[in-house]
Design a protein around this motif. Sequence first.
Motif, short mmCIF file in Angstrom:
data_model
loop_
_atom_site.label_atom_id
_atom_site.label_comp_id
_atom_site.label_asym_id
_atom_site.label_seq_id
_atom_site.Cartn_x
_atom_site.Cartn_y
_atom_site.Cartn_z
N LYS A 80 -4.75 11.65 -6.62
CA LYS A 80 -4.05 12.35 -5.54
C LYS A 80 -5.03 12.91 -4.52
CE LYS A 80 -0.02 13.60 -8.34
NZ LYS A 80 0.76 14.68 -8.96
N ARG A 81 -6.19 13.42 -4.98
CA ARG A 81 -7.20 13.90 -4.04
C ARG A 81 -7.72 12.76 -3.17
NH1 ARG A 81 -9.48 17.20 -8.24
NH2 ARG A 81 -11.06 15.59 -8.54
N ALA A 82 -7.96 11.61 -3.80
CA ALA A 82 -8.44 10.46 -3.04
C ALA A 82 -7.40 10.01 -2.01
CB ALA A 82 -8.78 9.30 -3.98
N LEU A 83 -6.12 10.04 -2.39
CA LEU A 83 -5.05 9.66 -1.47
C LEU A 83 -4.99 10.61 -0.28
CD1 LEU A 83 -2.55 8.01 -0.70
CD2 LEU A 83 -1.20 9.47 -2.23
N ASN A 84 -5.08 11.92 -0.55
CA ASN A 84 -5.05 12.90 0.54
C ASN A 84 -6.25 12.73 1.47
OD1 ASN A 84 -2.66 14.05 -0.38
ND2 ASN A 84 -3.71 15.54 -1.68
N SER A 85 -7.42 12.46 0.88
CA SER A 85 -8.62 12.26 1.70
C SER A 85 -8.48 11.04 2.60
CB SER A 85 -9.85 12.11 0.81
OG SER A 85 -10.06 13.27 0.04
N ARG A 86 -7.93 9.96 2.04
CA ARG A 86 -7.76 8.75 2.84
C ARG A 86 -6.77 8.96 3.97
NH1 ARG A 86 -4.26 4.70 2.07
NH2 ARG A 86 -3.87 5.21 -0.11
N ARG A 120 0.82 -1.20 0.00
CA ARG A 120 0.00 0.00 0.00
C ARG A 120 0.86 1.26 0.00
NH1 ARG A 120 -5.06 1.84 1.44
NH2 ARG A 120 -5.75 0.10 0.20
N ASP A 121 1.97 1.26 0.80
CA ASP A 121 2.86 2.42 0.85
C ASP A 121 3.52 2.66 -0.51
OD1 ASP A 121 2.24 2.80 3.50
OD2 ASP A 121 3.93 1.60 4.22
N LYS A 122 3.91 1.57 -1.18
CA LYS A 122 4.54 1.72 -2.51
C LYS A 122 3.55 2.27 -3.52
CE LYS A 122 7.88 -2.01 -1.75
NZ LYS A 122 8.34 -3.36 -2.17
N MET A 123 2.29 1.79 -3.45
CA MET A 123 1.27 2.31 -4.36
C MET A 123 1.00 3.79 -4.10
SD MET A 123 0.25 0.10 -6.56
CE MET A 123 -1.25 0.89 -7.07
N ASP A 124 0.99 4.18 -2.84
CA ASP A 124 0.79 5.58 -2.50
C ASP A 124 1.92 6.45 -3.05
OD1 ASP A 124 -1.51 4.86 -1.25
OD2 ASP A 124 -0.72 5.00 0.79
N CYS A 182 3.72 5.80 -5.71
CA CYS A 182 3.53 5.89 -7.16
C CYS A 182 2.44 6.91 -7.50
CB CYS A 182 3.16 4.52 -7.72
SG CYS A 182 4.49 3.31 -7.68
N ILE A 183 1.35 6.93 -6.71
CA ILE A 183 0.28 7.89 -6.97
C ILE A 183 0.78 9.31 -6.74
CG2 ILE A 183 -1.95 8.71 -6.12
CD1 ILE A 183 -2.70 5.81 -5.58
N GLU A 184 1.60 9.51 -5.70
CA GLU A 184 2.15 10.85 -5.44
C GLU A 184 3.01 11.33 -6.61
OE1 GLU A 184 4.17 10.35 -1.73
OE2 GLU A 184 2.57 11.34 -0.61
N ALA A 185 3.76 10.39 -7.23
CA ALA A 185 4.69 10.78 -8.29
C ALA A 185 4.01 10.85 -9.66
CB ALA A 185 5.86 9.80 -8.33
N PHE A 186 3.14 9.88 -9.96
CA PHE A 186 2.62 9.77 -11.32
C PHE A 186 1.09 9.75 -11.41
CE2 PHE A 186 6.51 7.15 -10.88
CZ PHE A 186 7.38 7.93 -11.63
N GLY A 187 0.39 9.84 -10.26
CA GLY A 187 -1.06 9.71 -10.28
C GLY A 187 -1.76 10.92 -10.87
N THR A 188 -3.03 10.70 -11.25
CA THR A 188 -3.85 11.79 -11.75
C THR A 188 -4.30 12.68 -10.59
OG1 THR A 188 -5.88 10.49 -11.53
CG2 THR A 188 -4.68 10.30 -13.62
N THR A 189 -4.87 13.80 -10.94
CA THR A 189 -5.35 14.73 -9.91
C THR A 189 -6.42 14.07 -9.05
OG1 THR A 189 -4.92 16.58 -11.40
CG2 THR A 189 -6.35 17.01 -9.52
#
Length: 437
Positions: free
Chosen positions: A166-172, A150-154, A156-163
């Motif tokens: 990234k919003r969903a990641l910050n909310s979680r 999960r940390d590795k996926m997060d 990747c989302i921080e570096a290459f994810g869509t907007t």
Amino acid sequence: MRVADTALTPVLGAPRGEMAAEVLSSAKWLYCGEPDESQRAVLVQFSNGKLQKPGNMRFTLYKNHDSTNPRKRSQRILAAETDRLSYVGNNFGTGALKCNTLCRHFVGVLNKTSGQMEVYDAELFNMKPLFSDESVENELTLENETKTFRDKMDSCIEAFGTTKQKRALNSRRMNTVGSESLNRAVAKAAENIIDKKGVTALVNDAKRDDMQDDSLYLPACHADAAKPEDVYKFEDLLSPAEYEALQSPSEAFRNVTSEEILKMMEENSHCSFVIEALKSLPLNKENRDHQARCIWFLDMLIKFRAQKVIKRKSALGPGIPHVISNKLLKHFTCLTYNNGSLRNLISNSMRAKITAYVIILALHINDFQIDLTTLQRDLKLSERRMIEIAKAMRLKISKKKVSLAAGKEEEHRLATLSIPLPPAQTSDHQSKRRRLI
């Protein structure tokens, strides 16, 4: 590393140098194998350019001490240093040259006096410059290995994810932090309450709450009523609009014939209580209409209770008025979110509530005395649980022997709603709550 003052030919089969051709017209070949024990001669190439001053280089060769493992005993690391840069190369791992396994390299030493060419096995190393940042990269690599998926996926989302990602990641992450803060606050508040009120007072409060839990699932009980029909009022079960909406779907029950009742029994399309109630429909038009509406709604509740999840209103069946379907979903289901969609779940507590409504409707249909055993079998409940719910509704429970086929008898439980009401249930409340819910 000492460099001999002799001519070197990098690869066997390469053209002879012009200098060698001028000194000797021919040379004798002598294969010598490895120059040192278990170590081939070392050839180097630099990935970032050509070497201008070989005299300034300082080489150090490291070998693996594990001599028992055939893979590791041949592993070598070559380090080189200059005044400006450090270089490193190896013959294993991702940075090794594949040509060492695909072909053989040789180095030849020509003795100009004797005319003899001594040929040795050689190994090629690709030297890469080593920068100080690589030590930081190694630390980051070790840190990355300890991360969860999960940390590795997060990351990747921080570096290459869509907007949106990234919003969903910050909310979680904010929800996680909020949940942790809430848990700490609840734990602290619980400690303060325990310190302030004491364990004994809290246990007594919990017991009083258990006594009031039935009110969450049972219809309103008017314990001071003068007549049985006023204890659980019919208006609390069905509003005037809902009662009016039952006229059309209950028409089949209102006009049912003996042949149709026999067909219901053969096809087992309706439960035993409904069939017995249809057999006893009054002849008076107004009373017959009232009974037919109540029986139809009771039959609908029993069928509704047998389901687990209602995904859409059409799952309730055709011909159900809109106001009735809304009542069933609103009063007897819990709204849940699963796999991206909303669903209506019939939980255990909602099943207990439906059972109570079925009992009250049956009481109004049968002059406030019902065969609890028949209704319990139609609802597919255990006898103990059915009696617990009936006692929670302050009904009087009695026994009666019922005649069966072949001259046999069976003991049934009867439930009666009579004035005055028996005292409220005072048995072990925790056990009662578990069975009801």
